[in-house]
Design an enzyme around this catalytic site. Structure first.
Site, PDB file in Angstrom:
ATOM      1  N   HIS A   1       0.736  -1.410   0.077  1.00  0.00           N
ATOM      2  CA  HIS A   1       0.081   0.020  -0.069  1.00  0.00           C
ATOM      3  C   HIS A   1       0.708   1.252  -0.207  1.00  0.00           C
ATOM      4  CE1 HIS A   1       0.439  -0.315   4.426  1.00  0.00           C
ATOM      5  NE2 HIS A   1       0.508   0.919   4.375  1.00  0.00           N
TER       6      HIS A   1
ATOM      7  N   ASP B   1       0.213  -7.601   1.508  1.00  0.00           N
ATOM      8  CA  ASP B   1       0.831  -6.248   1.591  1.00  0.00           C
ATOM      9  C   ASP B   1       2.372  -6.131   1.588  1.00  0.00           C
ATOM     10  OD1 ASP B   1       0.114  -3.598   1.589  1.00  0.00           O
ATOM     11  OD2 ASP B   1       0.109  -3.400   3.792  1.00  0.00           O
TER      12      ASP B   1
ATOM     13  N   SER C   1       4.686   2.387   7.821  1.00  0.00           N
ATOM     14  CA  SER C   1       4.574   1.282   6.866  1.00  0.00           C
ATOM     15  C   SER C   1       5.768   0.874   6.137  1.00  0.00           C
ATOM     16  CB  SER C   1       3.324   1.474   5.998  1.00  0.00           C
ATOM     17  OG  SER C   1       2.211   1.719   6.821  1.00  0.00           O
TER      18      SER C   1
END
Length: 398
Positions: free
Chosen positions: A132, A162, A239
């Site tokens: 993402h 992911d 992230s």
């Protein structure tokens, strides 16, 4: 000539009292340390300066020059943590093909910029981050710890886990020490490094608060990952950055936070992240085994509600298990004869009690090879053979 120091009886008494108190404090301290005890397989010795315990077999202990073990752990990985900057062009939807002939001058496309973190794996220039972070980006740049900005290429990404793979030019990049997430237990130290909110090289610390969290528990049921849960602060921009243990080994890739909770962050186990990244670097994609069913965890309350629904005509003889609620037409599960209302008991010879366990066994299977399921239908056990198909992207069913 110096005169001898003569103390009065009162001063002598006070001196002896203080000396005795000091000895009492030291004895009490040593007794307290000794009363803590330690496992017989990990003998603990202490000196005047520090307490030592041997590192687990096969793991090099951190040097003790710096008493702050977290600073030492971060120093081992810091150079491998990078910032991922993305640029996404958003076209001007009001633009007319005749604008350069008539009307106002053309306006440039708007630019959306994003930022995340990544882990540089070594000299080959391979980087792991989250899907993402880079999905939809028209350009990617990588900011290194020493201030260099280099161009990056997204080799591939996998929405199901992911994970994304980025390639930069090979160089004299350091290799981070990698740990084993399977050895992690709740209560151990956890250290997160990343670039949250644009603040590069931010370090936060906490503990491992849980392991084996399913994607449905985390709130992202479309993913196929069991997560490490930590209370180390993970904010937007973290992230793709690493989660470390107290020895400075990477045990996970930080990926998600829950907006409805404070102090909860989640990381993909490093073994899973590396396995997915290897496929991306090799082939540019990841193929996941796919059966084509939708499942729920059966509970006594759910069983009662389902059996009270006359339209279902469902007879369940147990309160717990994995209930199939939908079978996709022409899917491997449909071909094998799986039906709505079946209870799955084993997958590939492994007993399963939750949808997460079924999902994990399907993910561990091999595309195109038989996978044996034991199911219970109308309180009768049956054995079915499913041939999982490959699916890329982001399937909504298992």
């Amino acid at each position: 000539m110096l005169k001898p120091l003569i103390l009065s009886p009162r001063v002598w008494g006070l001196s002896l009292f203080l000396l005795g108190g000091g000895v009492g404090l030291w004895v009490g301290r040593l007794s307290a340390l000794g009363s803590q005890g330690s496992p017989s397989s990990f003998p603990v010795t202490f000196t005047a300066t520090h307490i030592e315990s041997p590192a687990p077999q096969g793991v090099s202990p951190l040097p003790l020059d710096n008493p702050n073990f977290m600073a030492q752990a971060v120093a081992q990985v810091g150079e491998s943590v990078v910032r991922i900057d993305t640029v996404t062009l958003a076209p001007d939807l009001d633009r007319s093909p005749f604008q350069h002939w008539f009307g106002r001058p053309q306006q440039p496309d708007s630019i959306d910029r994003g930022s995340g973190s990544g882990l540089l794996l070594g000299r080959e220039g391979r980087i792991i981050t989250n899907a993402h972070v880079v999905e939809g980006a028209d350009g990617v740049e990588v900011a290194l710890r020493d201030g260099q900005i280099v161009a990056g290429t997204v080799v591939g990404l996998d929405r199901v886990t992911d994970i994304a793979a980025i390639q930069i030019a090979a160089g004299n990049w350091s290799t981070p020490p990698l740990g084993r997430s399977v050895a992690v237990v709740p209560g151990q130290w956890a250290i997160a490094i990343g670039n949250p909110l644009g603040l590069d090289n931010t370090v936060t610390a906490g503990i491992i608060s849980a392991v084996g969290r399913s994607s449905s528990q985390v709130g992202i049921p479309d993913k196929r990952v069991t997560f490490i849960q930590t209370d180390a602060a993970i904010n937007p921009g973290n992230s793709g950055g690493p989660l470390l243990n107290d020895r400075g080994e990477v045990i996970g890739i930080n990926t998600a936070i829950r907006s409805d909770a404070q102090g909860l962050g989640f990381a993909i186990p490093i073994e899973k992240a590396l396995a997915i990244a290897e496929q991306l670097f090799t082939t540019g994609k990841v193929e996941h085994p796919f059966m084509g069913i939708q499942m729920v965890n059966l509970t006594p309350e759910l069983r009662q509600k389902l059996q009270n629904d006359a339209t279902l005509r469902l007879k369940l003889h147990q309160d717990n298990g994995v209930l199939v609620v939908r079978v996709l037409a022409e899917s491997p599960a449909a071909v094998a004869g799986l039906q709505s209302g079946d209870l799955i008991e084993t997958v590939g010879g492994v007993a399963v009690a939750t949808t997460g366990e079924v999902q994990a066994q399907v993910e561990a299977s091999v595309v195109g090879e038989p996978l044996t399921l034991v199911i219970r239908r109308s309180n009768q056990a049956q054995t079915l053979t499913v041939i999982p198909q490959a699916v890329s992207g982001e399937p909504s069913l298992d």
